[in-house]
Every structure is written in C-alpha cells, then in structure tokens.
Enzyme design. Sequence first.
Site, PDB file in Angstrom:
ATOM      1  N   GLY A 178      -0.155 -25.375  24.076  1.00 56.28           N
ATOM      2  CA  GLY A 178       0.439 -24.489  25.068  1.00 56.28           C
ATOM      3  C   GLY A 178      -0.653 -23.772  25.837  1.00 56.28           C
TER       4      GLY A 178
ATOM      5  CB  ILE B 114      -0.407 -21.549  22.228  1.00 53.24           C
ATOM      6  CG1 ILE B 114       0.025 -21.102  23.626  1.00 53.24           C
ATOM      7  CG2 ILE B 114      -0.412 -20.429  21.225  1.00 53.24           C
ATOM      8  CD1 ILE B 114       1.474 -20.598  23.709  1.00 53.24           C
ATOM      9  CB  CYS B 115      -3.842 -19.029  24.188  1.00 47.98           C
ATOM     10  SG  CYS B 115      -4.689 -17.754  25.124  1.00 47.98           S
ATOM     11  CB  ALA B 116      -8.563 -19.296  23.224  1.00 47.83           C
TER      12      ALA B 116
END
Length: 182
Positions: A150, A102-104
Amino acid sequence: MKKSFLFLADGFEETEAIGTLDVLRRGGVEVRTVAVMGKQEVKGAHGVVVKADIMLHEMLKEEGEFLIFPGGMPGAQNLSECGELMDYLQGHFSRQGKVAAICAAPVLVLGKLPLKKDIRMTCYPGFESHLPEIAVLPEGVVVDGNIITGRGPGYSFAFGLAIVEHLCGKEKAEEVAAGMLL
C-alpha cells in the site's frame, strides 16, 4: 485459517496499523498485533500508544498466514532493524508465505527479501528509488501474488480490504466495505 500478525515498533503510522487491523477484524481475519521492541506498549509516530496483543518472542514459533507491516517513520526502520523479525520474515517468505506492507515498509522491510525483478509494488512517494530493480507503481494498493503493498495512510482501508479479499474472498471484502460505507 491460521493467525495473521501485524507488527508494531515505536514510530509506527497509527492510521496504517489501526485502520488495517480494524478492517481485518471486521472481515473475520484472526490477526494479532505483535510488539517487537521488548515492551508491550508501543508509541506511534504521532504519540498514540497502543498495547500489542503479544510480544515478538511469544509468536516466533507460530506460523502466520499473513505478516503485515505498517509504515511510519521511524517505525518501518525499527521493524527492519529487528533481527529476529527479519529472520522470521525471511523463513516465512521462503515458504511462499503471504506478506503485506504499506508506506515505507515495502521498501525498508520487504526490500530485505529476495524479490523477483518482475514483481510489482507500491510505496510512499519518494521511496521508489530505494527499489531500483522493482516496478514501483503509483497506485494506492498493489497485489502481486503473495505480496500486497500500500502507498500510505490514505489507503489503509483499501490495503486492509485487499488482505481480507485475499484471505476470505471478494464477497467478504465487499461486505466489509459496504458496512464501513466505503
């Protein structure tokens, strides 16, 4: 069901790690947090300190069901720079193992995998250009085969629910969501 592992490195995004972990455990998923930086206490991007369940060297010989990578900076970068972890991830993925980021982390961690060009993923806004040959979608959570990604902290619960659904079925994921008033 095998254990799943959620990896923590200094600078991890607290909401993504703890929110996801909470949803998984509510769903009955056996998941352990793993510290990768040589100490069991890991400091998040916003100063929250978490004591991981185990150290990386303690789990390297185990086969995980899902390998889960929260984002945050420099947390995702620190995960991607852990050679032992990346070797483990490569072997797991080559055996069609399940991964979630998720994210980076979809960019910095999963981006190191030999991803098919037709895969669909999501990541934190602004990181898309680092995956030029991948279809990066602006959706909160994207499931494509054995990969779940995500977009960021606000999607932590949906991200965790996608993993629960993948492992335990839609009914269990809906039960967890209802219990959390989602």
